[in-house]
Design a protein around this motif. Structure first.
Motif, PDB file in Angstrom:
ATOM      1  N   GLY A 132      36.068  43.387  45.895  1.00 32.05           N
ATOM      2  CA  GLY A 132      35.962  42.703  44.609  1.00 32.05           C
ATOM      3  C   GLY A 132      35.556  43.651  43.488  1.00 32.05           C
ATOM      4  O   GLY A 132      36.039  43.544  42.361  1.00 32.05           O
ATOM      5  N   GLY A 135      38.538  45.708  42.511  1.00 31.34           N
ATOM      6  CA  GLY A 135      39.365  44.897  41.630  1.00 31.34           C
ATOM      7  C   GLY A 135      38.786  44.804  40.227  1.00 31.34           C
ATOM      8  O   GLY A 135      39.519  44.874  39.230  1.00 31.34           O
ATOM      9  N   PHE A 136      37.472  44.681  40.143  1.00 30.58           N
ATOM     10  CA  PHE A 136      36.802  44.599  38.845  1.00 30.58           C
ATOM     11  C   PHE A 136      37.037  45.857  38.017  1.00 30.58           C
ATOM     12  O   PHE A 136      37.400  45.782  36.832  1.00 30.58           O
ATOM     13  CB  PHE A 136      35.303  44.376  39.053  1.00 30.58           C
ATOM     14  CG  PHE A 136      34.458  44.715  37.856  1.00 30.58           C
ATOM     15  CD1 PHE A 136      34.533  43.964  36.693  1.00 30.58           C
ATOM     16  CD2 PHE A 136      33.590  45.806  37.887  1.00 30.58           C
ATOM     17  CE1 PHE A 136      33.759  44.283  35.584  1.00 30.58           C
ATOM     18  CE2 PHE A 136      32.819  46.125  36.789  1.00 30.58           C
ATOM     19  CZ  PHE A 136      32.890  45.365  35.628  1.00 30.58           C
ATOM     20  N   CYS A 139      40.662  46.014  36.781  1.00 30.67           N
ATOM     21  CA  CYS A 139      40.939  45.095  35.671  1.00 30.67           C
ATOM     22  C   CYS A 139      40.255  45.555  34.389  1.00 30.67           C
ATOM     23  O   CYS A 139      40.835  45.451  33.300  1.00 30.67           O
ATOM     24  CB  CYS A 139      40.473  43.684  36.033  1.00 30.67           C
ATOM     25  SG  CYS A 139      41.406  42.920  37.376  1.00 30.67           S
ATOM     26  N   TYR A 170      36.732  37.150  37.272  1.00 30.72           N
ATOM     27  CA  TYR A 170      38.166  37.064  37.551  1.00 30.72           C
ATOM     28  C   TYR A 170      38.537  37.809  38.826  1.00 30.72           C
ATOM     29  O   TYR A 170      39.345  37.315  39.629  1.00 30.72           O
ATOM     30  CB  TYR A 170      38.961  37.641  36.367  1.00 30.72           C
ATOM     31  CG  TYR A 170      40.432  37.770  36.657  1.00 30.72           C
ATOM     32  CD1 TYR A 170      41.267  36.654  36.639  1.00 30.72           C
ATOM     33  CD2 TYR A 170      40.996  39.003  37.002  1.00 30.72           C
ATOM     34  CE1 TYR A 170      42.607  36.754  36.940  1.00 30.72           C
ATOM     35  CE2 TYR A 170      42.339  39.113  37.303  1.00 30.72           C
ATOM     36  CZ  TYR A 170      43.146  37.991  37.270  1.00 30.72           C
ATOM     37  OH  TYR A 170      44.479  38.100  37.597  1.00 30.72           O
ATOM     38  N   SER A 171      37.954  38.983  39.024  1.00 26.79           N
ATOM     39  CA  SER A 171      38.281  39.782  40.205  1.00 26.79           C
ATOM     40  C   SER A 171      37.958  39.032  41.494  1.00 26.79           C
ATOM     41  O   SER A 171      38.774  38.978  42.421  1.00 26.79           O
ATOM     42  CB  SER A 171      37.518  41.113  40.165  1.00 26.79           C
ATOM     43  OG  SER A 171      37.750  41.862  41.348  1.00 26.79           O
ATOM     44  N   TYR A 172      36.787  38.413  41.544  1.00 25.73           N
ATOM     45  CA  TYR A 172      36.390  37.719  42.777  1.00 25.73           C
ATOM     46  C   TYR A 172      37.129  36.404  42.967  1.00 25.73           C
ATOM     47  O   TYR A 172      37.435  36.019  44.109  1.00 25.73           O
ATOM     48  CB  TYR A 172      34.869  37.510  42.802  1.00 25.73           C
ATOM     49  CG  TYR A 172      34.150  38.759  43.229  1.00 25.73           C
ATOM     50  CD1 TYR A 172      34.072  39.119  44.570  1.00 25.73           C
ATOM     51  CD2 TYR A 172      33.596  39.614  42.296  1.00 25.73           C
ATOM     52  CE1 TYR A 172      33.443  40.281  44.963  1.00 25.73           C
ATOM     53  CE2 TYR A 172      32.965  40.786  42.678  1.00 25.73           C
ATOM     54  CZ  TYR A 172      32.900  41.110  44.019  1.00 25.73           C
ATOM     55  OH  TYR A 172      32.286  42.279  44.408  1.00 25.73           O
ATOM     56  N   THR A 174      40.152  35.930  42.094  1.00 23.12           N
ATOM     57  CA  THR A 174      41.470  36.349  42.576  1.00 23.12           C
ATOM     58  C   THR A 174      41.394  36.818  44.027  1.00 23.12           C
ATOM     59  O   THR A 174      42.267  36.493  44.842  1.00 23.12           O
ATOM     60  CB  THR A 174      42.035  37.476  41.689  1.00 23.12           C
ATOM     61  OG1 THR A 174      42.030  37.039  40.324  1.00 23.12           O
ATOM     62  CG2 THR A 174      43.455  37.828  42.090  1.00 23.12           C
ATOM     63  N   ALA A 194      46.555  41.942  39.847  1.00 26.82           N
ATOM     64  CA  ALA A 194      46.178  40.646  40.423  1.00 26.82           C
ATOM     65  C   ALA A 194      46.790  40.464  41.806  1.00 26.82           C
ATOM     66  O   ALA A 194      46.120  39.987  42.741  1.00 26.82           O
ATOM     67  CB  ALA A 194      46.635  39.516  39.493  1.00 26.82           C
ATOM     68  N   ILE A 197      44.871  42.756  44.264  1.00 24.40           N
ATOM     69  CA  ILE A 197      43.543  42.224  44.599  1.00 24.40           C
ATOM     70  C   ILE A 197      43.664  41.092  45.618  1.00 24.40           C
ATOM     71  O   ILE A 197      42.920  41.033  46.606  1.00 24.40           O
ATOM     72  CB  ILE A 197      42.817  41.724  43.328  1.00 24.40           C
ATOM     73  CG1 ILE A 197      42.494  42.906  42.412  1.00 24.40           C
ATOM     74  CG2 ILE A 197      41.527  40.992  43.699  1.00 24.40           C
ATOM     75  CD1 ILE A 197      42.030  42.490  41.025  1.00 24.40           C
TER      76      ILE A 197
END
Length: 223
Positions: A132, A135-136, A139, A170-172, A174, A194, A197
């Motif tokens: 996560g 991904g964060f 993004c 948003y990252s988590y 997704t 997205a 992730i």
């Protein structure tokens, strides 16, 4: 001996420092958390990551260099009291690389373990949280490079505290494949991020969780 004892709890230390990063903003004012406490917690998490890979000496020294760089960046940012875009990107790249390597190392250690205990479970959870955070940072880098890549953020690059909070969320969301839909990736790069992730989260759950459960079942059958 003391060193071995700390190493034994490496997954717990890494996990709880990650939890502090994710939910610490609930306990402190937003500005204080994002500008002061959050960078300190990330440094602590980096330190816990060094402990996690301490058996690999070359990798450990590489992480120590990353930690020193992050401390210098934090000091410069605190003294300048303004955003330096180049240093921001460099710092995000540092943490992105850190969490990619740590996630890989956690997977490697869990894959090779023969005994399933609470340390392995903490490691499993830490690895997922690391995905996560990867991904964060992806993004955040995209939005800072190409503002407007995500709609529904209700924040701009001039509101770093709110922006990081929203993109972390948003990252988590997704990664967990919940996808409420209030934040939408609109640029091609954001959409690809997205997809990546979501795939990381699914592959991790399907493959690594299956391995851990399989080892646990085999251990019980042998017993």
């Amino acid at each position: 001996m003391f060193e071995n004892k700390i190493y034994f709890y490496r997954f717990e230390l890494f996990f709880f420092s990650q939890i502090a990063i994710l939910f610490g903003s609930l306990l402190f004012p937003s500005d204080f958390f994002e500008n002061i406490l959050s960078p300190v917690l990330f440094l602590m998490n980096l330190g816990a990551g060094i402990l996690l890979i301490s058996k690999n000496k070359k990798l450990m020294w590489f992480f120590i260099v990353l930690l020193i760089f992050s401390i210098i960046f934090f000091g410069v940012k605190a003294m300048e009291k303004q955003e330096i875009k180049f240093l921001n990107f460099l710092n995000m790249g540092t943490y992105f690389l850190f969490y990619v390597v740590v996630a890989f190392e956690i997977i490697k250690q869990i894959w090779g373990t023969k005994i399933i205990n609470k340390n392995v479970i903490f490691g499993l959870m830490s690895g997922y949280i690391s995905l996560g955070l990867i991904g964060f940072f992806m993004c955040l880098t995209i939005e800072m490079s190409y503002p407007g890549s995500f709609t529904g953020l209700l924040a701009t690059i001039n509101q770093p505290e709110l922006l990081t909070e929203r993109l972390m969320y948003y990252s988590y969301i997704t990664l967990l494949t919940i996808g409420y839909g209030e934040i939408v990736p609109v640029s091609r790069l954001a959409q690809k991020a997205a997809v990546l992730i979501g795939m990381m989260g699914q592959f991790y759950l399907v493959i690594l969780t299956a391995i851990v459960v399989g080892k646990y079942v085999n251990k019980n059958n042998e017993g």
